[in-house]
Structure formats: structure tokens, C-alpha cells
Design a protein around this motif. Structure first.
Motif, mmCIF file in Angstrom:
data_model
loop_
_atom_site.group_PDB
_atom_site.id
_atom_site.type_symbol
_atom_site.label_atom_id
_atom_site.label_comp_id
_atom_site.label_asym_id
_atom_site.label_seq_id
_atom_site.Cartn_x
_atom_site.Cartn_y
_atom_site.Cartn_z
ATOM 1 N N GLU A 1 82.403 48.166 55.974
ATOM 2 C CA GLU A 1 81.099 47.742 56.455
ATOM 3 C C GLU A 1 80.791 49.382 56.668
ATOM 4 O OE1 GLU A 1 84.168 44.610 58.494
ATOM 5 O OE2 GLU A 1 84.600 46.709 59.641
ATOM 6 N N VAL A 2 80.970 50.170 56.271
ATOM 7 C CA VAL A 2 80.875 51.798 56.742
ATOM 8 C C VAL A 2 79.296 51.975 56.244
ATOM 9 C CG1 VAL A 2 80.827 53.824 57.706
ATOM 10 C CG2 VAL A 2 82.612 52.122 58.438
ATOM 11 N N ILE A 3 80.278 51.508 54.553
ATOM 12 C CA ILE A 3 78.779 51.948 53.711
ATOM 13 C C ILE A 3 77.557 51.168 53.958
ATOM 14 C CG2 ILE A 3 78.585 51.943 50.773
ATOM 15 C CD1 ILE A 3 81.321 53.214 50.891
ATOM 16 N N GLY A 4 77.878 49.490 53.902
ATOM 17 C CA GLY A 4 76.669 48.874 54.059
ATOM 18 C C GLY A 4 76.227 49.268 55.251
ATOM 19 N N ASP A 5 77.075 49.586 56.378
ATOM 20 C CA ASP A 5 75.711 49.952 57.304
ATOM 21 C C ASP A 5 74.835 51.635 56.870
ATOM 22 O OD1 ASP A 5 76.786 48.451 58.939
ATOM 23 O OD2 ASP A 5 78.491 49.186 60.385
ATOM 24 N N ARG B 1 67.681 52.032 53.706
ATOM 25 C CA ARG B 1 66.386 50.888 53.573
ATOM 26 C C ARG B 1 65.469 51.059 54.125
ATOM 27 N NH1 ARG B 1 66.272 45.634 54.001
ATOM 28 N NH2 ARG B 1 67.952 45.753 54.844
ATOM 29 N N VAL B 2 66.240 49.598 55.414
ATOM 30 C CA VAL B 2 65.215 50.170 57.166
ATOM 31 C C VAL B 2 64.405 51.302 57.211
ATOM 32 C CG1 VAL B 2 65.581 49.095 59.204
ATOM 33 C CG2 VAL B 2 66.085 48.432 57.264
ATOM 34 N N GLU B 3 65.078 52.589 57.147
ATOM 35 C CA GLU B 3 63.919 53.468 57.330
ATOM 36 C C GLU B 3 62.513 53.611 56.433
ATOM 37 O OE1 GLU B 3 66.650 56.891 57.416
ATOM 38 O OE2 GLU B 3 67.653 56.456 59.396
ATOM 39 N N GLN B 4 63.002 53.446 54.973
ATOM 40 C CA GLN B 4 62.060 53.443 54.484
ATOM 41 C C GLN B 4 60.885 52.085 54.123
ATOM 42 O OE1 GLN B 4 63.886 53.661 50.020
ATOM 43 N NE2 GLN B 4 64.657 55.264 50.315
ATOM 44 N N GLY B 5 61.264 51.306 55.418
ATOM 45 C CA GLY B 5 60.566 49.929 55.079
ATOM 46 C C GLY B 5 60.568 49.452 53.653
ATOM 47 N N ARG B 6 61.753 49.125 53.526
ATOM 48 C CA ARG B 6 61.259 48.224 52.044
ATOM 49 C C ARG B 6 62.527 47.134 52.514
ATOM 50 N NH1 ARG B 6 63.528 52.384 47.369
ATOM 51 N NH2 ARG B 6 62.918 49.494 45.939
ATOM 52 N N THR B 7 62.003 46.202 51.168
ATOM 53 C CA THR B 7 62.807 44.762 51.799
ATOM 54 C C THR B 7 64.006 45.081 50.651
ATOM 55 O OG1 THR B 7 61.620 43.833 49.824
ATOM 56 C CG2 THR B 7 60.842 43.607 52.532
ATOM 57 N N LEU B 8 64.880 43.632 51.504
ATOM 58 C CA LEU B 8 65.945 44.159 50.031
ATOM 59 C C LEU B 8 65.595 43.123 49.058
ATOM 60 C CD1 LEU B 8 68.431 41.084 52.794
ATOM 61 C CD2 LEU B 8 69.295 43.217 51.017
ATOM 62 N N ARG B 9 64.253 41.715 49.064
ATOM 63 C CA ARG B 9 63.937 42.156 47.046
ATOM 64 C C ARG B 9 63.515 43.337 46.663
ATOM 65 N NH1 ARG B 9 63.740 37.488 45.657
ATOM 66 N NH2 ARG B 9 63.771 36.012 47.481
ATOM 67 N N LEU C 1 70.094 39.711 45.231
ATOM 68 C CA LEU C 1 69.232 39.566 45.956
ATOM 69 C C LEU C 1 70.421 39.729 46.629
ATOM 70 C CD1 LEU C 1 66.573 39.178 48.150
ATOM 71 C CD2 LEU C 1 68.025 37.489 48.957
ATOM 72 N N GLY C 2 71.094 37.638 47.050
ATOM 73 C CA GLY C 2 71.913 37.733 47.876
ATOM 74 C C GLY C 2 73.142 39.103 47.935
ATOM 75 N N VAL D 1 77.017 43.077 50.535
ATOM 76 C CA VAL D 1 77.057 44.815 50.439
ATOM 77 C C VAL D 1 76.310 45.420 51.662
ATOM 78 C CG1 VAL D 1 76.699 46.891 49.576
ATOM 79 C CG2 VAL D 1 77.279 45.388 48.174
ATOM 80 N N GLU D 2 75.134 45.144 52.212
ATOM 81 C CA GLU D 2 74.329 45.956 53.072
ATOM 82 C C GLU D 2 75.457 45.107 54.668
ATOM 83 O OE1 GLU D 2 70.394 45.080 53.738
ATOM 84 O OE2 GLU D 2 70.334 46.435 52.847
ATOM 85 N N ARG D 3 75.818 43.790 54.494
ATOM 86 C CA ARG D 3 76.924 43.080 56.022
ATOM 87 C C ARG D 3 78.492 43.762 55.647
ATOM 88 N NH1 ARG D 3 75.733 37.758 55.805
ATOM 89 N NH2 ARG D 3 75.265 37.483 54.275
ATOM 90 N N GLY D 4 78.597 44.380 54.240
ATOM 91 C CA GLY D 4 80.007 44.838 55.064
ATOM 92 C C GLY D 4 80.971 43.716 54.262
ATOM 93 N N ARG D 5 80.916 42.667 53.455
ATOM 94 C CA ARG D 5 81.815 41.238 53.619
ATOM 95 C C ARG D 5 81.893 41.382 51.473
ATOM 96 N NH1 ARG D 5 79.280 35.733 55.976
ATOM 97 N NH2 ARG D 5 79.431 37.268 57.815
#
Length: 111
Positions: free
Chosen positions: A7-11, A17-25, A35-36, A41-45
Motif C-alpha cells: 500500500e505504501v509503495i503504491g502511494d 506519477r501525479v507530480e509529473q502530471g501523467r496519466t495511468l495510461r 493499465l488495470g 499496484v498504485e492502490r496497494g491491492r
């Protein structure tokens, strides 16, 4: 309760990614990861393998060591907070409903 490492790694990855202004895609295409799966991974699941983490970090142009260091620092802070909370709860907690009875002083007569 402490967070799981995944979960922490995903955060940390999401923040980068968000700081770079990039999308998941964009990141998933560059990392050659679905993408899924990247979203999971980002959600820690999902627990990402070291190869997958390397690919995601490469796509984000962020060293894997930085991601792991940030995740470790966040885990250490959380563990410290949990330890302090446990100490405070155990040492200083007196239930307001608790009543203390102090007996009256008894004097004994000597015959």
C-alpha cells in the motif's frame, strides 16, 4: 493499524506519477504493464514483483531506490505513531467511570 508495504509503495508511485502530471495510461504504456494492473499496484491491492517495480520506476524516471527509501521512511513514521499511541493509551488511560474507595482511618483502642 500499520499499512502494508504494498500500500505504501503504491502511494509513493501514485504521488510520483501525479507530480509529473501523467496519466495511468501513459505510464502503463511506457512500462509495458496493463493499465488495470498498474492501477491495482498504485492502490496497494497487488504486490508488484521487483521486475515490475523496476519497469514502473523506469517509466516514471524515478530510481527504484528512491521509491523504496520513501516507502521505508513512511512505514517508519507510521510505526512510530502507532508505538506512541500504544504507550499513551496504556500508561495514562483511566476510565472516567472508575471509582476509587479510600477507607476511613480506623483507630484501635488499647486495653
Amino acid at each position: 493499524m500499520t499499512s502494508l508495504l504494498r500500500e505504501v509503495i503504491g502511494d509513493v508511485l501514485r504521488r510520483a506519477r501525479v507530480e509529473q502530471g501523467r496519466t495511468l495510461r501513459e505510464v502503463s504504456d511506457t512500462a509495458r504493464v496493463s493499465l488495470g494492473y498498474l492501477s491495482e499496484v498504485e492502490r496497494g491491492r497487488k504486490e508488484a514483483s521487483s521486475e515490475l517495480l523496476g519497469a514502473i520506476c523506469g517509466a516514471l524516471e524515478v530510481p527504484l531506490s528512491r521509491v523504496l527509501t520513501e516507502a521505508g521512511d513512511e512505514m517508519a513514521l507510521e510505526e512510530s505513531r502507532v508505538a506512541l499511541t500504544r504507550e499513551d493509551a496504556g500508561a495514562a488511560h483511566i476510565d472516567a467511570a472508575t471509582k476509587v474507595v479510600i477507607p476511613h482511618e480506623v483507630t484501635m483502642a488499647v486495653a
